[in-house]
Motif scaffolding. Structure first.
Motif, PDB file in Angstrom:
ATOM      1  N   THR A 247       0.476  18.415  39.534  1.00  0.00           N
ATOM      2  CA  THR A 247      -0.683  17.852  40.232  1.00  0.00           C
ATOM      3  C   THR A 247      -0.880  16.423  39.760  1.00  0.00           C
ATOM      4  O   THR A 247      -0.026  15.858  39.057  1.00  0.00           O
TER       5      THR A 247
ATOM      6  N   ASP B 213      11.516  20.158  43.533  1.00  0.00           N
ATOM      7  CA  ASP B 213      10.305  20.059  44.339  1.00  0.00           C
ATOM      8  C   ASP B 213       9.870  18.600  44.469  1.00  0.00           C
ATOM      9  O   ASP B 213       9.651  17.910  43.471  1.00  0.00           O
TER      10      ASP B 213
ATOM     11  N   GLN C  73       7.093  17.518  45.260  1.00  0.00           N
ATOM     12  CA  GLN C  73       5.706  17.299  44.868  1.00  0.00           C
ATOM     13  C   GLN C  73       5.554  17.077  43.369  1.00  0.00           C
ATOM     14  O   GLN C  73       4.451  16.790  42.902  1.00  0.00           O
TER      15      GLN C  73
ATOM     16  N   HIS D  74      -2.332  15.904  53.980  1.00  0.00           N
ATOM     17  CA  HIS D  74      -0.911  15.842  53.632  1.00  0.00           C
ATOM     18  C   HIS D  74      -0.249  14.867  54.607  1.00  0.00           C
ATOM     19  O   HIS D  74       0.016  15.218  55.756  1.00  0.00           O
TER      20      HIS D  74
ATOM     21  N   ALA E 183       3.973  15.290  50.122  1.00  0.00           N
ATOM     22  CA  ALA E 183       2.934  16.312  50.045  1.00  0.00           C
ATOM     23  C   ALA E 183       3.029  17.232  51.256  1.00  0.00           C
ATOM     24  O   ALA E 183       3.259  16.773  52.370  1.00  0.00           O
ATOM     25  N   TYR E 184       2.869  18.514  51.036  1.00  0.00           N
ATOM     26  CA  TYR E 184       2.920  19.459  52.149  1.00  0.00           C
ATOM     27  C   TYR E 184       2.172  20.729  51.759  1.00  0.00           C
ATOM     28  O   TYR E 184       1.972  21.027  50.577  1.00  0.00           O
TER      29      TYR E 184
END
Length: 821
Positions: free
Chosen positions: A99, A193, A195, A510, A516-517
């Protein structure tokens, strides 16, 4: 040993006597060896070198499998607890949630990368602290004190490396955390990933953040990235069988949940393998391409060696007459090749060091282990092996031809040895054909990738990327509840839209091309196209979800096909509404009007909250410019209260010039609120095509180098032929042949060889270009226009390379030639 030293000394003296030949050969080899060494350093760092963890071969990623629509999903809290409890082949499993958090304190507020981890995570990664301690199982319990571990870089940057930071309190997202440790400088998390933040600066425990133990979290909330460490000696296949058994046990334990999923399972993948899966094909193709360049360089040097051997035939014959055997002569020639290759490798290493610097600068940020690219012992060993093989490749052919026939014939008046006879001519022609064929293969590959990149950039993403500034703002939940967050976004949008040079502003949870998703099961009240899953009351699919402001679609330039946009009236007190994209409508209601249909978040279990579809919009390419992606559903942020949003601003001037003004508007609303990820949409597009562009630049560079080397090789062969046939040309011209006929003679000779090379190259390109299929977009590996264009370019370059020495042949004076005879 004395004989070897004698050969080495003689080789060096011989090469120094032919400085032009030596310099050209060394530079040619240096380019081939240097390029191969540089590309192998990338392959070695990314694909071959072990990951920077203790016993990295034991590290795996664990994914849940929810069928064709979601084959690799993250893990939920109950699933994590059950995996740890029921597995038998793992030393342990840890999970992490990436995050970002707002770090406030002294200085300007900053949005930094953060991660919440489970108690076993650092034990799974086998990392020790540089200062203090790391998060443990005791920290990852309900009611445990909020503690944090800092990255080494963040500790140095924000706290000057002060060891007194231990047991001090810092503030992240308006929450106090006690610092208990600092990670080592070389530790970083590696995960495929998108993100994951580039740098994770603060690490905290998961359970205190979520406020509940793992088995008490919702089973349907999948947000945990699972890392597993296998027991010693356990193979990946054994681990997969173990997790298959765990998946079966979960199915038996919770049949109402997993029994409804077609294809439910748990997948275990090697951490390294999963990390490099997407880039491996491109790197292997680039390694093959640069290998072709080295082959062409070797062919050029072999041709140079053949030319030089022709001039040394009498020398070799004399040495043979004085008692040197064929083996002794062959050893001398091979030694010269090794000396030449070693000199080329030495210069090539300098080229490689420079190229590695360039590659690490221009390599896309998404390339795994990019920072680890370097020339180490493995790369040097590869260079050594390549040097020996190169020497043997370009050295043995001239040796075999030179020593094939009787050397004594070279001592006779007017005698011609093997290198200047039919055997030598055939070998030179064969080498030129191979150069042309290899160059054509590389040029076809570069042409296909160039056309593919052009197709990507021309592809319609479903929105307009010009004149668009974007940035991310994540509000801390401790200070912003639903009402406060909605008020913040309302005010920010008003302020942003009022700035000079801004035509419209919107927000989205997003943003396309941001990395971002979010997706989830999304049900509709009625559909004849999607079959009803047993045990469920409504048809559903895994769809992408986005929360937006009323002006978002206008700002992004997303076309409203039918219905209406969201308005300020679509707030928490109004009728729940949704907008779907054309892919969503075609999936559920093909050929029907979606306006007035009803959708709900989730799979429609219990008492669903139905949302009326009020609008239909174009599909937006979210993940990159080539992937269509999942069906998309949009919801008004005012009906939910979303804390993390991307601000999008359409401008009439240079969008990047507004970044400071937009930051100032955020700080006017909240002085402690940082902003992050400020980029124009054009920059995001550029980042999306960074990997294909990187592949293209390298392959095109190698192709151009191959073209130049092939042209030099063709020129050399025709020039040598002109020198050997001076007497014949003189006689022809004395008998009445004009200069055009002489020029055509050599052009025919050269282009005939080139034509055969083009033919072989086209066949090889058709076969090998299929390897590029996964790297191409909207381009066939057999695209005829690319092949025709490449063949035409190569033909023109070859013709020019033939024309120069052919024109030189027309300058022969017949009288001078006949007088010499």
């Amino acid at each position: 040993m004395d004989t070897l030293l004698q050969d080495l000394r003689y080789s060096v003296r011989t090469l120094l006597k032919s400085p032009v030949f030596t310099v050209v050969a060394i530079l040619t080899l240096a380019l081939g060896i240097g390029a191969n060494t540089a590309v192998f350093s990338v392959v070695n760092a990314v694909l071959l070198r072990p990951l920077p963890y203790d016993n990295p071969e034991q590290l795996t990623l664990v994914w849940t499998n929810f069928g064709p629509d979601l084959p690799q999903n993250w893990v939920s809290g109950p699933e994590y607890a059950e995996m740890r409890e029921f597995n038998t082949q793992f030393e342990d499993i840890g999970v992490v949630v990436p995050t970002t958090v707002a770090f406030t304190g002294e200085g300007e507020p900053e949005q930094i990368g953060a991660a919440a981890v489970s108690g076993p995570f650092f034990r799974v990664m086998r990392v020790a602290s540089a200062q203090g301690r790391l998060i443990s199982q005791e920290d990852d319990q309900p009611g445990a004190p909020a503690v944090a571990v800092l990255s080494y870089g963040f500790w140095q940057r924000r706290f000057g490396g002060d060891p007194g930071i231990l047991n001090q309190t810092i503030t992240a997202n308006d929450q106090p955390y006690t610092v208990v440790g600092v990670l080592p400088a070389d530790f970083r998390i590696l995960h495929p990933d998108a993100q994951f933040p580039d740098n994770v600066d603060i690490w905290v425990a998961i359970v205190p953040v979520f406020g509940a133990a793992y088995d008490q979290l919702p089973r349907g909330n999948h947000g945990l990235r699972a890392f597993g460490r296998l027991n010693s000696g356990v193979t990946l296949a054994q681990a997969q069988a173990d997790m298959d058994a765990v998946a079966t046990r979960l199915l038996e334990k919770t049949p109402n949940y997993y029994g409804r999923i077609d294809g439910w399972g748990i997948t275990v993948l090697s951490l390294h393998g999963d990390l490099v899966e997407d880039v491996k094909p491109a790197l292997m193709i680039l390694l093959g391409a640069v290998g072709f360049v080295l082959l062409i360089a070797c062919v050029n040097v072999a041709n140079l060696q053949l030319t030089r051997a022709a001039a040394r035939e009498r020398e070799m014959a004399l040495r043979s007459a004085l008692g040197a055997g064929r083996g002794r002569l062959a050893r001398q020639l091979v030694t010269e090749s090794l000396v030449l290759a070693s000199a080329g490798a030495a210069v090539g290493l300098l080229v490689a060091f420079w190229l590695v610097r360039v590659l690490t600068t221009v390599a896309p940020e998404g390339l795994p282990l990019r920072d680890a690219i370097s020339i180490d012992g493995s790369v040097l060993l590869f260079t050594l092996l390549m040097t020996v093989l190169t020497a043997l490749f370009f050295g043995l052919a001239p040796v075999l031809v030179s020593l094939k026939d009787s050397l004594s014939s070279s001592l006779k008046e007017g005698g011609r040895g093997s290198t200047s006879g039919a055997g030598g001519r055939r070998l030179r022609a064969g080498l030129v054909m191979s150069e042309v064929a290899l160059a054509l293969v590389l040029l076809v590959g570069a042409g296909l990738m160039m056309k593919s990149l052009a197709q990507m950039l021309r592809a319609d993403p479903g929105y307009q990327t010009e004149q668009l500034m974007t940035m991310r703002v994540a509000l801390p939940g401790a200070r912003y509840d639903t009402e406060a967050s909605v008020a913040f976004w309302d005010q920010l949008l008003e302020r942003a839209a009022a700035l000079p040079g801004v035509s419209s502003a919107g927000v989205i949870s997003h943003l396309p091309l941001s990395g971002a998703y979010a997706s989830g099961s999304t049900a509709v009240e009625r559909s004849d196209a999607v079959p009803l899953t047993e045990g469920f009351n409504y048809p559903f699919i895994e769809a992408d979800r986005r929360w937006v402001s009323p002006d978002y679609f206008q700002t992004m330039g997303v076309e409203l096909i039918s219905g209406r946009n969201f308005t300020r009236a679509d707030n928490v007190d109004a009728l729940p509404v949704a907008i779907v994209d054309e892919e969503f409508a075609d999936r559920f209601w093909p050929g029907e009007d979606p306006i007035g249909q009803r959708v709900t978040l989730g799979a429609g279990g219990g008492q669903p909250t139905w949302r009326e579809v009020v609008g239909l919009v174009r599909h937006s390419k979210h993940y990159d410019l080539t992937t269509v992606g999942r069906e998309q559903a949009y919801f008004p942020y005012a009906q939910f209260g979303i804390n993390a949003m991307y601000l999008t601003v359409r401008t009439t001037a240079e969008p990047a010039a507004l970044s400071r003004a937009l930051q100032s508007e955020v700080w006017e609303l909240d002085a402690n609120q940082p902003v992050s990820d400020l980029q124009t949409m054009g920059d995001r597009v550029s980042g999306t095509v960074a990997q294909p562009r990187f592949n293209l630049v390298l392959l095109a560079g190698f192709a151009v180098l191959a073209l130049v080397l092939a042209a030099v090789g063709i020129y050399g062969v025709i020039a040598y032929s002109v020198g050997q046939r001076t007497h014949e040309v003189g006689v022809r011209m004395a008998l009445g042949a004009d200069r055009g006929a002489v020029r055509a003679l050599f052009l025919k000779q050269g282009m005939g060889t080139v034509g055969l090379g083009l033919l072989f190259g086209l066949v090889a390109a058709l076969a090998l270009s299929r390897l590029l299929t996964s790297l191409l977009y909207s381009v066939s590996p057999a695209d005829p226009t690319t092949y025709i264009a490449v063949a035409a370019v190569l033909t023109l370059v070859a013709a020019a390379a033939c024309l120069v020495p052919a024109s030189m042949a027309t300058r022969v004076e017949p009288v001078s030639v006949l007088r010499d005879e």
